[in-house]
Design a protein around this motif. Structure first.
Motif, PDB file in Angstrom:
ATOM      1  N   THR A   6       0.827  -1.207   0.000  1.00 53.58           N
ATOM      2  CA  THR A   6       0.000   0.000   0.000  1.00 53.58           C
ATOM      3  C   THR A   6       0.859   1.253   0.000  1.00 53.58           C
ATOM      4  N   LEU A   7       1.934   1.243   0.799  1.00 55.18           N
ATOM      5  CA  LEU A   7       2.832   2.381   0.821  1.00 55.18           C
ATOM      6  C   LEU A   7       3.532   2.557  -0.513  1.00 55.18           C
ATOM      7  N   ALA A  10       1.714   4.535  -3.036  1.00 55.19           N
ATOM      8  CA  ALA A  10       1.595   5.990  -2.877  1.00 55.19           C
ATOM      9  C   ALA A  10       2.290   6.740  -3.995  1.00 55.19           C
ATOM     10  N   SER A 324      -6.448  10.041   1.203  1.00 57.36           N
ATOM     11  CA  SER A 324      -6.359   8.782   0.459  1.00 57.36           C
ATOM     12  C   SER A 324      -6.143   7.583   1.380  1.00 57.36           C
ATOM     13  N   GLU A 326      -3.752   5.637   0.858  1.00 60.15           N
ATOM     14  CA  GLU A 326      -2.294   5.617   1.009  1.00 60.15           C
ATOM     15  C   GLU A 326      -1.841   6.458   2.203  1.00 60.15           C
TER      16      GLU A 326
END
Length: 434
Positions: A6-7, A10, A324, A326
């Motif tokens: 997930t990171l 970004a 978001s 993120e």
């Protein structure tokens, strides 16, 4: 998706917003609460992705923020490119054309992931006019150790009488422990947010179906008298100047047996870095009075872009980043899942890690229990749980809040305060043509 993935997403997310910007400054007006301060501390992530966008912050106390952004947007002053605004302002300002539509945020931002109750409060005629940074209702936060010492248990869904009994049992004024802390500071979003939500559970309403005020009627009188009883007998001294931040500090210092306030406070009262009672906090739904309505509200602090901004594209890029999935993952990686902005996205409450957070389910249940279209026991001509969604409300409720705060300070009686509130509200509504 794992936190690592997930990171990683970004940086890809940043590419979806489109154009590059040349030395663009985005001025952001925000409120001085913990989640917003945390966001400011994490914006290196945004500027690393967008080195040609400079962020400038104007951080203000809640009442001052509301006054400043309202004056600026009404006058088309152009001081701010992003404003932190709430569920009260967004539909009114969106309808007046004062806010930029956010329907064109990137697909990766995933508008369909927003909780329906939160998204609905920020949408006018199909246009989303602000992006929710966090959503909240209100609930009871209480000291489990003090309840146990008193030989009591907090019900998951307490009544106001059970709250009063618990407040009496936990109060130890010599030891500077007060059974209950509630908002007393005057303001439509301070003491009147709490009292309006509380009044719903007592069967009160601001206006009848013909827009006639009912502030000195039996239900409002019962609400405010009950509030005064709690505050005068079991509350801290100087309560007429206590708002959200002041009560948060008192609770973190171990001086409150209970605090009924925003669900977003849960992460701050359970954080051992800040709270001396972090491991002793329990949660319950906001109280009711047996009438079918609980005294909880519905709110979202959101990021909106005023129509007068000359940096709309850059502002949208910032708003998309800050609200978001993120960003949520970024906070989780730095501060832990308990400290992510709550109450806005379905995916957060489907996350197995977030499900372990002790207040997650109570927060979602409280948000879902609030109904802005039918806030009170009796029918009303307005929407809004802890506010009335008309432009005049902010000014009227601030004046009413001043009268009730004065009564709490011992400067007048409840009857005098509510009679004045009724008169000034009637005059303002008549002048506005209702």
């Amino acid at each position: 998706m794992s936190l690592k993935k997930t990171l990683y997403a970004a940086s890809a997310f940043a590419l979806l917003a489109g154009a590059s910007y040349s030395e663009t400054t985005v001025t952001i007006a925000t409120v001085n609460n913990g989640d917003m301060i945390r966001m400011q501390g994490l914006t290196d992530d945004f500027t690393a992705q967008n080195p040609d966008i400079k962020l400038e912050w104007v951080t203000l106390e809640e009442n001052v923020l509301r006054q400043r952004v309202t004056q600026d947007i009404a006058a088309k002053g152009g001081q701010f490119d992003v404003m932190t605004i709430g569920t009260y302002e967004v539909p009114i300002w969106g309808k007046q054309g004062w806010l930029v539509s956010l329907n064109d945020l990137p697909d990766a931002w995933d508008a369909d992931d927003l909780l329906p109750a939160i998204r609905g409060g920020l949408t006018v005629d199909g246009e989303l006019y602000a992006a929710p940074f966090y959503g909240e209702s209100s609930m009871v936060m209480y000291r489990k150790d003090l309840m146990a010492a008193a030989g009591m248990e907090m019900p998951e869904a307490p009544t106001w009488d059970e709250i009063k009994a618990a407040a009496a049992a936990m109060t130890d004024k010599e030891g500077e422990v007060y059974g209950i802390c509630l908002r007393g500071k005057a303001g439509w979003g301070e003491n009147m947010a709490f009292l309006t939500a509380m009044s719903n559970s007592f069967g009160a309403r601001w206006f009848d179906e013909n827009w006639k005020p009912e502030l000195n009627g039996a239900e409002w009188t019962a609400t405010v008298n009950y509030y005064m009883d709690l505050m005068n007998n079991y509350g801290p001294p100087g309560a007429s100047t206590n708002g959200f931040n002041e009560n948060l500090s008192l609770f973190q210092q171990g001086k409150c047996g209970m605090w009924i306030d925003a669900t977003v406070a849960a992460s701050f009262v359970t954080n051992p870095k800040d709270s001396t009672v972090a491991d002793q906090v329990g949660f319950a739904l906001a109280p009711d009075n047996g009438m079918g309505k609980r005294g909880n509200w519905l709110w979202a602090w959101s990021l909106g872009i005023p129509a007068g901004s000359d940096a709309t594209d850059a502002a949208k890029k910032f708003v998309a980043w800050a609200t978001s999935k993120e960003y949520t993952a970024l906070v989780a990686s730095k501060e832990g899942w308990a400290n992510v902005p709550p109450g806005t996205r379905t995916s957060l409450y489907e996350n197995a890690e977030y499900a372990k957070v002790p207040f997650a389910a109570m927060t979602l249940g409280s948000i879902n229990a609030a109904d802005p279209t039918a806030p009170s026991v009796k029918p009303v001509p307005y929407t809004g749980v802890q506010f009335v969604a008309i432009p005049e409300f902010a000014g009227i409720a601030t004046q009413v809040g001043q009268e009730i705060s004065a009564a709490l300070a011992g400067q007048q009686t409840v009857e005098q305060a509510l009679d004045k509130a009724q008169m000034l509200t009637s005059e303002e509504m008549e002048a506005a043509g209702y």
